[in-house]
Enzyme design. Structure first.
Site, PDB file in Angstrom:
ATOM      1  N   ASP A  74       8.342 -20.486  -1.882  1.00  0.00           N
ATOM      2  CA  ASP A  74       7.900 -19.862  -2.128  1.00  0.00           C
ATOM      3  C   ASP A  74       9.224 -18.992  -0.654  1.00  0.00           C
ATOM      4  O   ASP A  74       8.659 -19.119   0.978  1.00  0.00           O
ATOM      5  CB  ASP A  74       7.266 -18.768  -1.528  1.00  0.00           C
ATOM      6  CG  ASP A  74       7.538 -17.296  -1.685  1.00  0.00           C
ATOM      7  OD1 ASP A  74       8.465 -16.784  -1.461  1.00  0.00           O
ATOM      8  OD2 ASP A  74       6.645 -15.997  -2.450  1.00  0.00           O
ATOM      9  N   HIS A  75      10.699 -18.998  -0.835  1.00  0.00           N
ATOM     10  CA  HIS A  75      11.747 -19.045  -0.286  1.00  0.00           C
ATOM     11  C   HIS A  75      11.029 -18.006   0.947  1.00  0.00           C
ATOM     12  O   HIS A  75      11.372 -17.607   2.063  1.00  0.00           O
ATOM     13  CB  HIS A  75      12.890 -19.090   0.121  1.00  0.00           C
ATOM     14  CG  HIS A  75      13.299 -20.444   1.205  1.00  0.00           C
ATOM     15  ND1 HIS A  75      13.838 -20.072   2.244  1.00  0.00           N
ATOM     16  CD2 HIS A  75      14.994 -20.954   0.606  1.00  0.00           C
ATOM     17  CE1 HIS A  75      14.496 -20.886   2.652  1.00  0.00           C
ATOM     18  NE2 HIS A  75      15.602 -21.047   1.647  1.00  0.00           N
ATOM     19  N   ARG A  76      10.911 -16.708   0.439  1.00  0.00           N
ATOM     20  CA  ARG A  76      10.406 -15.725   1.585  1.00  0.00           C
ATOM     21  C   ARG A  76       8.892 -16.288   2.717  1.00  0.00           C
ATOM     22  O   ARG A  76       8.572 -15.579   3.832  1.00  0.00           O
ATOM     23  CB  ARG A  76       9.136 -14.635   0.876  1.00  0.00           C
ATOM     24  CG  ARG A  76      10.422 -13.537  -0.279  1.00  0.00           C
ATOM     25  CD  ARG A  76       9.585 -12.945  -1.155  1.00  0.00           C
ATOM     26  NE  ARG A  76       8.389 -13.726  -1.615  1.00  0.00           N
ATOM     27  CZ  ARG A  76       7.539 -13.275  -2.604  1.00  0.00           C
ATOM     28  NH1 ARG A  76       7.959 -11.408  -3.032  1.00  0.00           N
ATOM     29  NH2 ARG A  76       6.580 -13.855  -3.340  1.00  0.00           N
TER      30      ARG A  76
END
Length: 494
Positions: free
Chosen positions: A465-467
């Site tokens: 998850d790039h968040r």
């Protein structure tokens, strides 16, 4: 007076909205005790048995086997028996053996009622105190069947009665001795269909509906193929439907009104695990921004270590698989990079970094893909981890994974290599920030010490998850997993 209680389908998993009744374990007229299994229900995650919270006589099964029921809907009616005045007071515990004792107690069969949404309870099950009523109401109650409010199993607050009886409604007679008992028996006999002299391919279930006779494996086989067993004629002993009968029904031409949209098409209802998986994957794919990175690794040393460790006595009786070493490498790398073992809390606008690694293992089962997890896997030794992975996968394939093992996962491994696949771009398990795909281990030409020689090679793919996980963190984590698999001795530096 007849005391009728209805048991509603509980939430046996976090956020469950519906469940399919796979089979009834009781029939109309059966006497049941507290904690006796009533039916087997398939939820979105697993198949579980629902124990009875009441003791009494089954008067009605409100749904047939194979029906999908919403949580909170009544599924069975039980006559708890005895006059209303004989019921224990609100502050008086029920006598032992009456079937209304401790909620969560273990019965003679060793079964304990543990339901998510109800929860085990160590206190006596008690009736709520009655509200004051006029004398006329009390007199009317003496000549009418008593309808009890639902027992409080942790929900709290007042609830309306489970069953409302209109003044002119037909009610069931009292189930006790004398003339009334005889009339009750006659009424029950009149409601039951006449039993044939020889057994037919169907048996009475639910609201008098005819249920085909077939063993559970055959039922599941037919369900997976989309075959309605009510349309199949059994050729087994006593009219039992066999697997061959299901195959014959599948091969038989469909009736015109049930013909598929195109030749050879088969329609399979979307429900159970498949329905849950589809919804979860769509939610994950369109909520968390996925990034996937790949790493090809020479794992020859790990494969040689596997052969040596498999012969050690402390690992006797457990499966020493390549997946075991991937899991151990991931756990060590997660300890060095704890942010990978985290989740995104949208409501609180916070990132939750988990203290324990609940390691999920994606398992392909007859019911579909599920992801049970090993709780706090980082604290386990290699032998303990091997045993936990073996037990987890065997239980999952048998369809007996408990709901508790399906929740709380923090990071996942999907072993696509067992299918001969090199790697893939896995979708995150909802609520997690990373998932590692482990590809097939193959003998491939590889440059080793300046020469091209055959080596054991695999490809890893990490989706994150790039968040939460940026490119640098994801790359370092994947590189550490790869380094541990390339040279297991590197673990000494972690």
């Amino acid at each position: 007076m007849a005391q009728l209680r209805q048991f509603k389908l509980p939430d046996v998993g976090e956020g469950l909205t519906e469940g399919e009744i796979l089979s009834w374990l009781v029939a109309v007229g059966d006497t049941v005790t507290v904690n006796q299994p009533l039916c087997e229900v398939e939820t979105a995650k697993a198949a579980v048995e629902l124990p009875s919270p009441f003791a009494g006589t089954v008067t009605e099964l409100l749904f047939d086997a194979g029906t999908t029921v919403d949580v909170g809907a009544p599924i069975i009616t039980i006559d708890v028996g005895g006059p209303a005045d004989a019921a224990p007071a609100a502050d008086e515990p029920a006598a032992a053996g009456t079937g209304t004792g401790l909620i969560g107690e273990t019965n003679a069969n060793g079964r304990t009622a543990v339901l998510v949404g109800y929860g085990p309870r160590s206190t006596e099950a008690k009736r709520r105190p009655r509200r004051g009523q006029p004398v006329e109401a009390a007199a009317a109650r003496a000549t009418a069947p008593q309808v009890l409010p639902e027992a409080d199993y942790g929900s709290g607050g007042d609830r309306p009665p489970l069953l409302a009886t209109a003044p002119d409604a037909t009610v069931k007679p009292v189930r006790h001795g004398g003339l009334e008992a005889a009339r009750a028996a006659e009424a029950a006999a009149a409601r039951r269909p006449a039993e044939p002299a020889t057994r037919t391919p169907s048996a009475t279930a639910g609201r008098g509906a005819l249920r085909p006779l077939a063993k559970p494996p055959v039922r599941k086989y037919a369900k997976d193929l989309g075959i309605d067993l009510t349309t199949v004629t059994g050729t087994g002993e006593g009219g039992v439907i066999t697997r061959a009968d299901v195959d014959a029904a599948l091969a038989a031409p469909a009736a015109p009104e049930a013909a598929p949209t195109a030749a050879g098409d088969t329609r399979i209802p979307i429900k159970g695990v498949r329905k849950h998986t589809a919804a979860a994957m769509v939610a994950s794919a369109f909520t968390a921004p996925h990034v996937t990175e790949f790493l090809t690794v020479d794992v020859t040393r790990t494969m040689k270590l596997r052969e040596r460790l498999a012969a050690r006595p402390e690992l006797a009786g457990v499966k020493v698989s390549p997946l075991l070493f991937v899991a151990k490498a991931l756990l060590l790398a997660a300890k060095r990079h704890p942010m990978v073992n985290s989740s995104w809390d949208e409501a609180a606008q916070e990132i939750v970094v988990h203290g324990a690694v609940n390691l999920g293992i994606a398992a392909a089962t007859p019911r579909g893909l599920i992801v049970p997890n090993v709780k706090d896997a980082g604290r386990l030794s290699l032998a303990e981890l091997a045993g936990a992975l073996t037990e987890l996968t065997e239980t999952a394939r048998a369809g007996r994974t408990p709901p508790a093992d399906m929740t709380g996962g923090t990071i996942t491994i999907t072993n696509v290599g067992v299918f001969g696949v090199d790697t893939g771009t896995p979708i995150l398990n909802p609520g997690e920030s990373a998932i590692l795909a482990f590809g097939a281990v193959r003998a491939m030409p590889w440059v080793h010490k300046g020469k091209v020689v055959p080596r054991q090679v695999t490809t890893l793919a990490l989706s994150f998850d790039h968040r939460i996980v940026d490119g640098e963190l994801g790359s370092r984590f994947l590189a550490d997993v790869g380094a541990l698999l390339h040279d297991p001795g590197t673990a000494l530096t972690f």
